[in-house]
Design a protein around this motif. Structure first.
Motif, mmCIF file in Angstrom:
data_model
loop_
_atom_site.group_PDB
_atom_site.id
_atom_site.type_symbol
_atom_site.label_atom_id
_atom_site.label_comp_id
_atom_site.label_asym_id
_atom_site.label_seq_id
_atom_site.Cartn_x
_atom_site.Cartn_y
_atom_site.Cartn_z
ATOM 1 N N VAL A 139 50.597 42.189 38.921
ATOM 2 C CA VAL A 139 49.288 41.481 37.777
ATOM 3 C C VAL A 139 48.018 40.562 38.730
ATOM 4 O O VAL A 139 46.924 40.428 39.312
ATOM 5 C CB VAL A 139 48.932 41.083 36.742
ATOM 6 N N ILE A 140 48.618 39.266 38.644
ATOM 7 C CA ILE A 140 48.586 38.416 39.896
ATOM 8 C C ILE A 140 47.967 38.429 41.376
ATOM 9 O O ILE A 140 46.842 38.411 41.554
ATOM 10 C CB ILE A 140 49.119 36.869 39.753
ATOM 11 N N ASP A 141 48.969 39.329 41.829
ATOM 12 C CA ASP A 141 48.608 39.661 43.294
ATOM 13 C C ASP A 141 47.325 41.263 43.450
ATOM 14 O O ASP A 141 46.533 40.885 43.982
ATOM 15 C CB ASP A 141 49.777 40.598 43.435
ATOM 16 N N LEU A 142 47.230 41.443 42.207
ATOM 17 C CA LEU A 142 46.398 42.648 42.526
ATOM 18 C C LEU A 142 44.443 41.807 41.946
ATOM 19 O O LEU A 142 44.388 41.898 42.692
ATOM 20 C CB LEU A 142 46.291 43.773 40.794
ATOM 21 N N ILE A 143 45.254 40.769 40.916
ATOM 22 C CA ILE A 143 43.590 40.900 40.225
ATOM 23 C C ILE A 143 42.755 39.551 41.505
ATOM 24 O O ILE A 143 41.897 39.357 41.887
ATOM 25 C CB ILE A 143 43.898 40.481 39.379
ATOM 26 N N LEU A 144 44.247 38.667 42.521
ATOM 27 C CA LEU A 144 43.382 37.872 42.686
ATOM 28 C C LEU A 144 43.007 37.897 44.204
ATOM 29 O O LEU A 144 42.107 37.786 44.571
ATOM 30 C CB LEU A 144 44.932 36.369 43.334
ATOM 31 N N ASN A 145 43.947 39.576 44.893
ATOM 32 C CA ASN A 145 42.933 40.499 45.610
ATOM 33 C C ASN A 145 41.725 40.579 45.605
ATOM 34 O O ASN A 145 40.622 40.061 46.571
ATOM 35 C CB ASN A 145 44.080 41.662 46.552
ATOM 36 N N ILE A 146 41.410 41.474 44.526
ATOM 37 C CA ILE A 146 40.128 42.047 44.412
ATOM 38 C C ILE A 146 39.053 40.574 43.782
ATOM 39 O O ILE A 146 38.112 40.861 44.783
ATOM 40 C CB ILE A 146 40.487 42.254 43.062
ATOM 41 N N GLN A 147 39.360 39.916 43.521
ATOM 42 C CA GLN A 147 38.592 38.644 43.064
ATOM 43 C C GLN A 147 38.256 37.438 44.446
ATOM 44 O O GLN A 147 37.442 37.342 44.161
ATOM 45 C CB GLN A 147 39.187 37.366 42.052
ATOM 46 N N GLN A 148 38.798 37.378 44.845
ATOM 47 C CA GLN A 148 39.093 36.368 46.109
ATOM 48 C C GLN A 148 38.562 36.971 47.129
ATOM 49 O O GLN A 148 37.948 37.132 47.657
ATOM 50 C CB GLN A 148 40.432 35.703 46.208
ATOM 51 N N LYS A 149 39.656 37.938 47.483
ATOM 52 C CA LYS A 149 39.431 38.471 48.391
ATOM 53 C C LYS A 149 37.726 39.651 49.072
ATOM 54 O O LYS A 149 37.381 39.836 49.492
ATOM 55 C CB LYS A 149 40.354 39.179 49.840
ATOM 56 N N GLU A 150 37.987 40.166 48.241
ATOM 57 C CA GLU A 150 37.602 41.124 48.162
ATOM 58 C C GLU A 150 35.643 41.419 47.482
ATOM 59 O O GLU A 150 34.437 41.381 47.964
ATOM 60 C CB GLU A 150 37.347 43.190 47.070
ATOM 61 N N PHE A 151 35.522 40.041 46.484
ATOM 62 C CA PHE A 151 34.406 39.874 46.505
ATOM 63 C C PHE A 151 34.263 38.327 45.996
ATOM 64 O O PHE A 151 32.766 37.596 46.061
ATOM 65 C CB PHE A 151 33.765 39.623 44.083
#
Length: 162
Positions: free
Chosen positions: A15-27
């Motif tokens: 969950v952390i891997d999925l969410i942090l990637n989207i929050q930090q890298k994508e947006f």
């Protein structure tokens, strides 16, 4: 093959891997795991008070999440609605299916008011919520017990009583 299921602490790392990637890298949202310790304590933060946390899996890989924080007898907040970029859109309809599962859970558990906070840069997310009958409300209209997140600057409400 898409499978949606309730998830708990054993999935925290995914969950952390999925969410942090989207929050930090994508947006480029300046948020870390320190800002969201709930992801390390899914059972205690979401499940124990009467909420829930679901994961969407394709070929046993976590590709989407949605969570519900119950903060009052009849009210809850949507949190952690994320879908991996390559699985977004109508082809998979993962976000829609996750939201429908959450709303069904609310109806079965007498939760009549659903709130959420998000950030204004997530325009596609806002359109998605509006399409699903959420209304944008002012921060001042949130219930006093609503679990605010620092980054959120747009708030939505869905009345399940009507």
């Amino acid at each position: 093959m898409l499978k949606i299921q309730q998830i708990d602490n054993q999935y925290s790392e995914s969950v952390i891997d999925l969410i942090l990637n989207i929050q930090q890298k994508e947006f480029n949202v300046p948020i870390t795991i320190d800002d969201q310790p709930d992801l390390l304590h899914i059972d205690e933060f979401y499940l124990a008070p009467g909420g829930n946390f679901w994961g969407a899996f394709i070929n046993d890989k976590l590709v989407g999440t949605i969570a519900l924080v119950k903060f009052d007898e009849k009210a809850a907040a949507i949190r952690k609605m994320f879908v991996k970029k390559e699985f977004r859109g109508k082809e998979y309809s993962i976000a829609q299916k996750l939201l429908e599962i959450l709303i069904t859970y609310c109806r079965k558990n007498s939760i009549d008011e659903v709130y959420l906070g998000t950030v204004s840069i997530l325009q596609a997310a806002l359109r998605f919520y509006e399409k699903n009958h959420f209304s944008i409300i002012k921060k001042e209209k949130l219930p006093s017990k609503f679990p605010l997140m620092n980054a959120d600057n747009v708030f939505c409400f869905l009345d399940l009583k009507s």
